[in-house]
Write a protein that holds these residues in place. Structure first.
Motif, mmCIF file in Angstrom:
data_model
loop_
_atom_site.group_PDB
_atom_site.id
_atom_site.type_symbol
_atom_site.label_atom_id
_atom_site.label_comp_id
_atom_site.label_asym_id
_atom_site.label_seq_id
_atom_site.Cartn_x
_atom_site.Cartn_y
_atom_site.Cartn_z
ATOM 1 N N ALA A 199 59.809 13.262 58.178
ATOM 2 C CA ALA A 199 59.496 14.622 57.726
ATOM 3 C C ALA A 199 58.270 15.174 58.457
ATOM 4 O O ALA A 199 58.263 16.327 58.909
ATOM 5 N N ILE A 200 57.230 14.352 58.580
ATOM 6 C CA ILE A 200 56.002 14.787 59.273
ATOM 7 C C ILE A 200 56.307 15.090 60.742
ATOM 8 O O ILE A 200 55.868 16.102 61.300
ATOM 9 N N ALA A 201 57.088 14.212 61.381
ATOM 10 C CA ALA A 201 57.435 14.412 62.794
ATOM 11 C C ALA A 201 58.312 15.648 62.978
ATOM 12 O O ALA A 201 58.111 16.429 63.924
ATOM 13 N N ALA A 202 59.268 15.851 62.081
ATOM 14 C CA ALA A 202 60.179 17.001 62.191
ATOM 15 C C ALA A 202 59.416 18.310 62.050
ATOM 16 O O ALA A 202 59.673 19.286 62.767
ATOM 17 N N ARG A 203 58.471 18.345 61.107
ATOM 18 C CA ARG A 203 57.672 19.560 60.925
ATOM 19 C C ARG A 203 56.858 19.864 62.183
ATOM 20 O O ARG A 203 56.765 21.027 62.611
ATOM 21 N N ALA A 204 56.282 18.828 62.773
ATOM 22 C CA ALA A 204 55.473 19.035 63.982
ATOM 23 C C ALA A 204 56.327 19.553 65.139
ATOM 24 O O ALA A 204 55.915 20.458 65.873
ATOM 25 N N ILE A 205 57.519 18.984 65.313
ATOM 26 C CA ILE A 205 58.413 19.445 66.388
ATOM 27 C C ILE A 205 58.829 20.896 66.143
ATOM 28 O O ILE A 205 58.798 21.731 67.050
ATOM 29 N N ALA A 206 59.220 21.197 64.895
ATOM 30 C CA ALA A 206 59.632 22.564 64.556
ATOM 31 C C ALA A 206 58.498 23.556 64.781
ATOM 32 O O ALA A 206 58.695 24.618 65.397
ATOM 33 N N ASP A 207 57.302 23.216 64.300
ATOM 34 C CA ASP A 207 56.144 24.111 64.474
ATOM 35 C C ASP A 207 55.864 24.367 65.959
ATOM 36 O O ASP A 207 55.545 25.491 66.362
ATOM 37 N N SER A 208 55.985 23.322 66.763
ATOM 38 C CA SER A 208 55.687 23.464 68.197
ATOM 39 C C SER A 208 56.697 24.362 68.909
ATOM 40 O O SER A 208 56.431 24.874 69.994
ATOM 41 N N GLY A 210 58.108 27.056 67.288
ATOM 42 C CA GLY A 210 58.153 28.336 66.598
ATOM 43 C C GLY A 210 59.211 28.409 65.509
ATOM 44 O O GLY A 210 59.617 29.500 65.088
ATOM 45 N N LEU A 211 59.666 27.256 65.037
ATOM 46 C CA LEU A 211 60.675 27.197 63.971
ATOM 47 C C LEU A 211 59.979 27.016 62.621
ATOM 48 O O LEU A 211 58.770 26.795 62.562
ATOM 49 N N ASN A 212 60.746 27.075 61.552
ATOM 50 C CA ASN A 212 60.187 26.922 60.205
ATOM 51 C C ASN A 212 59.925 25.442 59.917
ATOM 52 O O ASN A 212 60.855 24.674 59.646
ATOM 53 N N GLY A 213 58.666 25.049 59.992
ATOM 54 C CA GLY A 213 58.291 23.653 59.814
ATOM 55 C C GLY A 213 58.593 23.128 58.427
ATOM 56 O O GLY A 213 58.918 21.952 58.259
ATOM 57 N N PHE A 214 58.494 23.978 57.423
ATOM 58 C CA PHE A 214 58.780 23.553 56.048
ATOM 59 C C PHE A 214 60.247 23.186 55.880
ATOM 60 O O PHE A 214 60.580 22.182 55.251
ATOM 61 N N VAL A 215 61.140 23.980 56.464
ATOM 62 C CA VAL A 215 62.577 23.679 56.385
ATOM 63 C C VAL A 215 62.875 22.350 57.082
ATOM 64 O O VAL A 215 63.613 21.511 56.576
ATOM 65 N N ALA A 216 62.282 22.134 58.259
ATOM 66 C CA ALA A 216 62.485 20.876 58.989
ATOM 67 C C ALA A 216 61.955 19.700 58.185
ATOM 68 O O ALA A 216 62.587 18.632 58.116
ATOM 69 N N PHE A 217 60.795 19.875 57.559
ATOM 70 C CA PHE A 217 60.182 18.832 56.734
ATOM 71 C C PHE A 217 61.128 18.440 55.596
ATOM 72 O O PHE A 217 61.387 17.255 55.355
ATOM 73 N N CYS A 218 61.663 19.432 54.889
ATOM 74 C CA CYS A 218 62.553 19.159 53.750
ATOM 75 C C CYS A 218 63.857 18.506 54.206
ATOM 76 O O CYS A 218 64.341 17.559 53.576
ATOM 77 N N ALA A 219 64.442 19.011 55.294
ATOM 78 C CA ALA A 219 65.703 18.438 55.787
ATOM 79 C C ALA A 219 65.528 16.971 56.153
ATOM 80 O O ALA A 219 66.369 16.122 55.819
ATOM 81 N N ALA A 220 64.427 16.665 56.835
ATOM 82 C CA ALA A 220 64.159 15.281 57.226
ATOM 83 C C ALA A 220 63.896 14.394 56.013
ATOM 84 O O ALA A 220 64.316 13.234 55.960
ATOM 85 N N PRO A 296 68.420 26.859 55.142
ATOM 86 C CA PRO A 296 69.698 26.337 55.654
ATOM 87 C C PRO A 296 69.780 24.803 55.603
ATOM 88 O O PRO A 296 70.307 24.163 56.525
ATOM 89 N N LEU A 297 69.264 24.199 54.527
ATOM 90 C CA LEU A 297 69.255 22.732 54.451
ATOM 91 C C LEU A 297 70.651 22.146 54.506
ATOM 92 O O LEU A 297 70.901 21.137 55.173
ATOM 93 N N ALA A 298 71.586 22.761 53.762
ATOM 94 C CA ALA A 298 72.953 22.220 53.710
ATOM 95 C C ALA A 298 73.587 22.244 55.105
ATOM 96 O O ALA A 298 74.256 21.277 55.508
ATOM 97 N N ALA A 299 73.371 23.325 55.853
ATOM 98 C CA ALA A 299 73.942 23.427 57.203
ATOM 99 C C ALA A 299 73.352 22.368 58.129
ATOM 100 O O ALA A 299 74.064 21.751 58.932
ATOM 101 N N ILE A 300 72.043 22.141 58.010
ATOM 102 C CA ILE A 300 71.390 21.121 58.844
ATOM 103 C C ILE A 300 71.950 19.732 58.523
ATOM 104 O O ILE A 300 72.318 18.965 59.422
ATOM 105 N N LEU A 301 72.027 19.410 57.230
ATOM 106 C CA LEU A 301 72.501 18.077 56.842
ATOM 107 C C LEU A 301 73.986 17.898 57.135
ATOM 108 O O LEU A 301 74.435 16.775 57.394
#
Length: 371
Positions: A199-208, A210-220, A296-301
């Motif tokens: 989750a921490i890594a996904a948020r960092a990648i998303a933030d870098s 310009g994506l929504n880091g919170f969504v990436a954090f939750c999906a991971a 879009p958590l369901a779509a990601i998963l």
């Protein structure tokens, strides 16, 4: 040596469960059908073995046969359980009907504490967790009186929106970890370490990017909900089938079979292959039931469960997949289950090149940083 993404996943799940790589493994097989003659076959196989062998070797082979036949029935029971969304949902802590609306609100760019206050107040377990946190000494020292904080609005002011974006999914996940995963005692610790790190890594990648880091954090974070459903239902299925077979063996006064059954325990290899088979789609189904309106958590998963190629998936899915690969590789290297050549191949295949590796290497993947 070439390592595909699927074999990396299986190797990682093996490590998560504690599969002995040198031991012959049982696997969950698709379309596995129960042989109605299993119990009669046990007797035939035992006599054939005894005719050819004697001593400890024969006992070991008979134990293996007994475990394999036991798992024919376990596979049927497990499939039945995992096919029911009601059973699947009840396998985890009930986060409550108001939790999805809170997640949606947290994903908005301009959400305020005043907006979050009533939403958190409607999730009883979370309200208790937040109040417990802010009444720890490090927060109480910030108040002029040092008195206990009893009001959720005051508690939220201590934390702020950014901290809540980490705490809410993390607290939800922690409540869903099974209380007991015996005999796989390390699973609880490892699934927590793995999910938080990803989750921490996904948020960092998303933030870098310009994506929504919170969504990436939750999906991971929530992509491993299915792991916890599978392990809980496998252990329940195994215990139920073993208990039934023990009663039958005792009623038949079959002391050899009774002794064999009593000596057996849940099988790591079978559990690992069951997680690989079912966990991804279960996570996606569970999150889809939340009916999130903004995230879009369901779509990601769904894309993760379908193993959609990196070139074809959404940007947020790619960020989560890259975080997943990075953390799996990092953990497997630490456990000496992966060599440098295999690690570099896996990272390159996931599009994790030098700049991203440097950025991820600078993160603390073991704890949240929001103060």
């Amino acid at each position: 040596m070439s390592l595909s993404s699927s074999s990396l996943e299986q190797l990682f799940i093996d490590n998560l469960i504690g599969v002995d790589p040198n031991q012959k493994r049982l696997r969950y097989l698709k379309n596995q059908q129960q042989d109605t003659g299993n119990r009669q076959m046990l007797e035939v196989e035992r006599k054939a073995l005894e005719a050819r062998q004697s001593g400890e070797n024969a006992k070991k082979i008979f134990l293996d046969f007994t475990q394999a036949h036991l798992h024919d029935e376990v596979a049927q029971e497990l499939m039945q359980r995992l096919s029911s969304i009601e059973v699947v949902s009840s396998s985890l802590f009930d986060l409550g009907p108001n939790f999805p609306a809170l997640l949606d609100a947290l994903s908005a760019k301009a959400v305020t504490l005043n907006q979050l206050d009533p939403l958190i107040s409607n999730v009883d377990w979370l309200k208790e967790d937040v109040l417990r946190l802010v009444n720890q000494p490090r927060y109480r020292n910030k108040t002029s009186s040092g008195n206990l904080v009893k009001d959720i609005k005051t508690a939220l002011r201590f934390l702020g929106v950014e901290a809540l974006q980490s705490l809410v999914p993390v607290y939800a996940f922690r409540h869903c970890i099974p209380h007991s995963t015996e005999p796989f005692v390390q699973f609880k610790v490892k699934i927590w370490d793995y999910s938080l790190a990803t989750a921490i890594a996904a948020r960092a990648i998303a933030d870098s990017q310009g994506l929504n880091g919170f969504v990436a954090f939750c999906a991971a974070m929530f992509q491993t909900m299915g792991h916890m459903v599978v392990i809980r239902n496998y252990l329940r299925s195994y215990a139920q089938v073993k208990r039934t077979e023990l009663l039958r063996a005792r009623d038949a006064r079959d002391t050899e079979l009774t002794d064999a059954l009593e000596a057996l325990d849940a099988d790591a290899g079978f559990l690992s292959s069951s997680i690989e088979e079912f966990a991804g789609i279960i996570s996606a189904d569970l999150i889809a039931r939340w009916q999130l309106k903004r995230m879009p958590l369901a779509a990601i998963l769904d894309q993760i469960a379908d193993q959609t190629a990196l070139s074809s998936c959404m940007d947020l899915t790619r960020a989560v997949k890259q975080a997943d690969t990075y953390v799996q590789v990092k953990f497997l290297i630490q456990e000496q289950r992966l060599d440098v050549e295999e690690a570099n191949k896996a990272l390159n295949d996931a599009g994790i090149h030098n700049e991203m590796r440097k950025m991820l290497a600078g993160l603390d993947l073991k704890k949240l940083s929001f103060e």
